[in-house]
Scaffold this motif. Sequence first.
Motif, PDB file in Angstrom:
ATOM      1  N   VAL A  64     -34.934  32.808  54.791  1.00 64.45           N
ATOM      2  CA  VAL A  64     -35.849  32.031  55.630  1.00 64.45           C
ATOM      3  C   VAL A  64     -36.369  30.840  54.841  1.00 64.45           C
ATOM      4  N   SER A  65     -36.452  29.705  55.538  1.00 64.72           N
ATOM      5  CA  SER A  65     -37.006  28.492  54.943  1.00 64.72           C
ATOM      6  C   SER A  65     -38.325  28.193  55.635  1.00 64.72           C
ATOM      7  N   LEU A  66     -39.380  28.087  54.871  1.00 68.00           N
ATOM      8  CA  LEU A  66     -40.684  27.799  55.463  1.00 68.00           C
ATOM      9  C   LEU A  66     -41.517  26.996  54.479  1.00 68.00           C
ATOM     10  N   THR A  67     -42.565  26.378  54.984  1.00 70.38           N
ATOM     11  CA  THR A  67     -43.419  25.553  54.138  1.00 70.38           C
ATOM     12  C   THR A  67     -44.733  26.290  53.934  1.00 70.38           C
ATOM     13  N   ILE A  68     -45.083  26.498  52.665  1.00 75.29           N
ATOM     14  CA  ILE A  68     -46.321  27.214  52.359  1.00 75.29           C
ATOM     15  C   ILE A  68     -47.212  26.310  51.520  1.00 75.29           C
ATOM     16  N   ASN A  69     -48.365  25.991  52.072  1.00 73.45           N
ATOM     17  CA  ASN A  69     -49.316  25.093  51.417  1.00 73.45           C
ATOM     18  C   ASN A  69     -48.640  23.800  50.974  1.00 73.45           C
ATOM     19  N   GLY A  70     -47.803  23.279  51.864  1.00 73.89           N
ATOM     20  CA  GLY A  70     -47.185  21.987  51.627  1.00 73.89           C
ATOM     21  C   GLY A  70     -45.886  22.018  50.865  1.00 73.89           C
ATOM     22  N   LYS A  71     -45.507  23.185  50.411  1.00 79.08           N
ATOM     23  CA  LYS A  71     -44.293  23.264  49.602  1.00 79.08           C
ATOM     24  C   LYS A  71     -43.233  24.056  50.354  1.00 79.08           C
ATOM     25  N   THR A  72     -42.066  23.468  50.549  1.00 82.86           N
ATOM     26  CA  THR A  72     -40.994  24.148  51.262  1.00 82.86           C
ATOM     27  C   THR A  72     -40.335  25.173  50.336  1.00 82.86           C
ATOM     28  N   GLN A  73     -40.153  26.356  50.879  1.00 78.95           N
ATOM     29  CA  GLN A  73     -39.604  27.465  50.104  1.00 78.95           C
ATOM     30  C   GLN A  73     -38.418  28.055  50.867  1.00 78.95           C
ATOM     31  N   VAL A  74     -37.415  28.459  50.145  1.00 76.03           N
ATOM     32  CA  VAL A  74     -36.348  29.264  50.749  1.00 76.03           C
ATOM     33  C   VAL A  74     -36.435  30.651  50.128  1.00 76.03           C
ATOM     34  N   LEU A  75     -36.640  31.631  50.960  1.00 79.44           N
ATOM     35  CA  LEU A  75     -36.816  32.999  50.474  1.00 79.44           C
ATOM     36  C   LEU A  75     -35.694  33.880  51.004  1.00 79.44           C
ATOM     37  N   ASN A  76     -35.181  34.719  50.159  1.00 77.52           N
ATOM     38  CA  ASN A  76     -34.232  35.752  50.588  1.00 77.52           C
ATOM     39  C   ASN A  76     -34.931  37.090  50.434  1.00 77.52           C
TER      40      ASN A  76
END
Lengths: 212, 327
Positions: A64-76
């Motif tokens: 999943v790709s999401l933005t957390i506190n302004g920072k885009t993250q890709v998490l598996n």
Amino acid sequence: MGDMTDYSPDESNKSKLGTTRRGFLSQLGVAGASLTLAPLLVRAAGDSQKGEDIAAAPAEITSVSLTINGKTQVLNLDSRVTLLDALREKLGLTGTKKGCDHGQCGACTVLADGRRINSCLTLAGMCEGAEIVTIEGLAKGEQLHPMQEAFLKHDGFQCGYCTPGQICSAVGLVKEGHAKTDAEIKELMSGNICRCGAYQNIVAAIKEVQNA
Amino acid sequence: MEPFKLIRAQDNLQAIHSAGIKQSKFIAGGTNMLDLMKLNIETPRQVVDINKLSLYKIEEMPDEGVRIGALVKNSDLSYNPFIKTHFPMLSEALLSGASPQLRNMASTGGNLMQRTRCPYFYNTDFACNKRLPGSGCAAINGYNRMNAVLGTSDQCIATHPSDMCVALAALGAIIYVQGAKGIRTIPFADFHLLPAQTPHLEHNLRQGELITHIEIPALPFAAKSHYLKVRDRASYEFALTSAAVALDVQNGIIRQARIALGGVGTKPWRSLDAEKALIGASATESTYKRAADLALATANPYKDNAFKVELAKRTLVRALKTVEGLS
């Protein structure tokens, strides 16, 4: 005056935080935006109430790709991981608290695309493309969010455990704009439980921000 | 929670195709589904995330009915100006349920699908025919203060938990569903099932069928309507009793009426008997009391919930008086 309203979670609901880069991950010593994470919660065989077939079922991984506190993250992640557990256990954002883990206490409240939600009842994998703001993302550097300032000024907490959820919920409440009276503030903060009973001071803090 | 594969559907057909296999479930808001998955009450092997489908619109119909996309959030529906003006009972019902955070997550279609909060359904240490068919009902001889008095059977007395559905029952909503074989509609009264001998069967959806819309047909007199909810605390609690009421009163005579009850039925409980008793009668308290007696005439109370029969009557009479006052 149109005869149709579209409530799609589109871009207009999102903040303009996309380029703000915060340092949480670097503080944790995790480099890069993409994290490959071992599955959580893999059970030992025989640990299940349901018998062997379930116990043998392997974990499923979701990206999943999401933005957390302004920072885009890709998490598996293991598909079972909630947004709350992803924030706390994978990203080290422990400001968001786990209380009941069943959507009853509000300690896990975060803002998703500008709206307050219970992160414990949201799968991280359902947040593809979402903009999440947690308690860690409200301040601008050393400058606290007005709601954080107001909670300090009015002593809107005692032990503090529910406070991150209370503050995120209060920020959502002000943005929603439906609470005009003390009674309405209380009703629309009813999703956040405070065992210390700081409710009067929480209402005072919210009123201060509303009237600012 | 048991392992599952998460599929993010991009359109209706993909969602329906993905959910066509057994042990597959849709997830929208997740507020009830994930709760039940954490408790191993729901154990899907495959979860189909439908949040990217284009079902977020509230469309006003030319005749003043309305078509609500299944993914419209409970909060958006409750504050929608058209709903507040034309169907205030629906807005009030939604705002009386859950918390603001949950209403920001919960979808219209998902609200229809939410499951009972009977404590014996939730606690896997107890028998529950709804959770495990044939295991028995721990509520019938247990602590059943919150349980139903209407539509019960010797297999299940679980209360339907939704507030929104009580309003939709009164309003005669129509459920639009899409499946592999196409689109069909289900009248609201036929959507939820009585427990009878099969309490684990709760609705009329087939495997893989997707709720796409809920239509509320035009009902001009519902502009004068009300949802009254009685509960153990002032907020964020399920109903002990509730009533959704719309009345059309002209010159002191009731011309049309809609009545549904919550907190007392095994499904959202529209009372056609109460409506018939009101229509053509004078708008007086004695008429309302007669209607309330008829609405609860088939009530079958248990050890701890007999109070609900009288409370439901008083709730209905109070709601009727409130709506009369709006006329």
